[in-house]
Scaffold this motif. Structure first.
Motif, mmCIF file in Angstrom:
data_model
loop_
_atom_site.group_PDB
_atom_site.id
_atom_site.type_symbol
_atom_site.label_atom_id
_atom_site.label_comp_id
_atom_site.label_asym_id
_atom_site.label_seq_id
_atom_site.Cartn_x
_atom_site.Cartn_y
_atom_site.Cartn_z
ATOM 1 N N ALA A 64 1.458 -5.226 3.893
ATOM 2 C CA ALA A 64 1.859 -6.634 3.792
ATOM 3 C C ALA A 64 1.066 -7.247 2.654
ATOM 4 O O ALA A 64 -0.167 -7.128 2.610
ATOM 5 N N GLU A 65 1.771 -7.899 1.745
ATOM 6 C CA GLU A 65 1.144 -8.430 0.535
ATOM 7 C C GLU A 65 1.433 -9.911 0.383
ATOM 8 O O GLU A 65 2.545 -10.364 0.680
ATOM 9 N N GLN A 66 0.443 -10.629 -0.107
ATOM 10 C CA GLN A 66 0.639 -12.046 -0.429
ATOM 11 C C GLN A 66 -0.026 -12.340 -1.758
ATOM 12 O O GLN A 66 -1.236 -12.131 -1.905
ATOM 13 N N ASN A 67 0.746 -12.812 -2.700
ATOM 14 C CA ASN A 67 0.233 -13.115 -4.043
ATOM 15 C C ASN A 67 -0.544 -11.930 -4.624
ATOM 16 O O ASN A 67 -1.615 -12.103 -5.200
ATOM 17 N N GLY A 68 -0.038 -10.738 -4.412
ATOM 18 C CA GLY A 68 -0.674 -9.546 -4.960
ATOM 19 C C GLY A 68 -1.843 -9.019 -4.150
ATOM 20 O O GLY A 68 -2.414 -7.981 -4.481
ATOM 21 N N ASP A 69 -2.238 -9.718 -3.079
ATOM 22 C CA ASP A 69 -3.344 -9.247 -2.240
ATOM 23 C C ASP A 69 -2.812 -8.556 -0.989
ATOM 24 O O ASP A 69 -1.853 -9.045 -0.370
ATOM 25 N N MET A 70 -3.469 -7.471 -0.606
ATOM 26 C CA MET A 70 -3.086 -6.793 0.625
ATOM 27 C C MET A 70 -3.690 -7.558 1.808
ATOM 28 O O MET A 70 -4.908 -7.669 1.923
ATOM 29 N N VAL A 71 -2.833 -8.111 2.669
ATOM 30 C CA VAL A 71 -3.326 -8.869 3.830
ATOM 31 C C VAL A 71 -3.045 -8.132 5.140
ATOM 32 O O VAL A 71 -3.495 -8.579 6.202
ATOM 33 N N GLY A 72 -2.294 -7.027 5.064
ATOM 34 C CA GLY A 72 -2.035 -6.268 6.284
ATOM 35 C C GLY A 72 -1.664 -4.833 5.963
ATOM 36 O O GLY A 72 -1.143 -4.546 4.868
ATOM 37 N N PHE A 73 -1.970 -3.949 6.899
ATOM 38 C CA PHE A 73 -1.623 -2.528 6.699
ATOM 39 C C PHE A 73 -1.497 -1.860 8.061
ATOM 40 O O PHE A 73 -2.287 -2.118 8.973
ATOM 41 N N ILE A 74 -0.474 -1.037 8.191
ATOM 42 C CA ILE A 74 -0.341 -0.172 9.387
ATOM 43 C C ILE A 74 -0.183 1.255 8.904
ATOM 44 O O ILE A 74 0.621 1.529 8.003
ATOM 45 N N SER A 75 -0.967 2.158 9.496
ATOM 46 C CA SER A 75 -0.804 3.588 9.222
ATOM 47 C C SER A 75 -0.273 4.267 10.480
ATOM 48 O O SER A 75 -0.528 3.803 11.598
ATOM 49 N N GLY A 76 0.455 5.345 10.266
ATOM 50 C CA GLY A 76 0.979 6.080 11.420
ATOM 51 C C GLY A 76 1.668 7.352 10.980
ATOM 52 O O GLY A 76 1.695 7.692 9.792
#
Ligand SMILES: CC(C)(COP(=O)(O)OP(=O)(O)OC[C@H]1O[C@@H](n2cnc3c(N)ncnc32)[C@H](O)[C@@H]1OP(=O)(O)O)[C@@H](O)C(=O)NCCC(=O)NCCS
Length: 180
Positions: A64-76
């Protein structure tokens, strides 16, 4: 949960409407490492592990990205011997983006990507991680699916006393496309 009270005070990004979701690519590995490092109580993996999550396992991961910044991540990954089951390894939401359902939206995006092949979700949660329990209970409710638990890894037996026990959470069966 140990880190909950301090992190709630940092909330939060007011508008999440410009957050976009995508599959990770290998060059995301270091940003994933840094996000996970900020998201206690998650275990930090090696950066090499994050690179593999973002390349070999990109299909079952979401950024999940906002203004080029990663604000969320899910691995699986899909369980090797039960490919209809998605194992959610880690869910990380930056503290400033919490409390607005971002984790739920990422989980739904991931399930939608695999809606014709995945009908069960597994994850593991430590007993004290209230935010995580709330996230997955809400997911089960929204899918109209049962949530069952059992012990996956035991503090003494598997972690040599160095880590809390991990509870296996099984949500399913569910048929996502049937709800749309
Ligand atoms: C668990 C986590 C992914 C939830 O992400 P999220 O996008 O905030 O999820 P939601 O908005 O759906 O909120 C889920 C729960 O987080 C808690 N929460 C709510 N606002 C919060 C805030 N500002 N800060 C921290 N936690 C908050 C609540 O318990 C909430 O459940 P509730 O709404 O039923 O009370 C996130 O808190 C996180 O990254 N935590 C650290 C890493 C971790 O523990 N990951 C899960 C293990 S896999």
């Amino acid at each position: 949960m140990d880190t909950f009270s301090t992190e709630t005070s940092e909330k939060n990004i007011t508008d999440q409407s410009n957050i976009t979701f995508r599959k990770p690519v290998a060059t995301d590995g270091h940003a994933v490492f840094s996000l996970v490092e900020r998201c206690k109580p998650l275990d930090v993996n090696s950066m090499y592990c994050n690179l593999l999550q973002c390349s070999h396992f990109a299909d079952t991961a979401v950024v999940a990205e906002q203004n080029g910044d990663m604000v969320g991540f899910i691995s699986g990954y899909r369980l090797p011997h039960q490919p209809d089951t998605l194992f959610v390894w880690q869910v990380a939401v930056d503290s400033k983006a919490r409390g607005q359902g971002l984790a739920s939206r990422m989980l739904h995006a991931l399930l939608k990507r695999h809606q014709h092949v995945v009908h069960h979700l597994h994850t593991s949660i430590t007993p004290g991680n209230d935010a995580s329990w709330n996230t997955f209970r809400r997911l089960a409710n929204s899918l109209g699916a049962p949530l069952n638990t059992s012990e996956l890894f035991n503090r003494e037996q598997h972690f040599g006393g160095a880590h809390d026990s991990e509870t296996l959470v099984h949500i399913g069966p569910f048929m996502l496309f049937a709800q749309e």
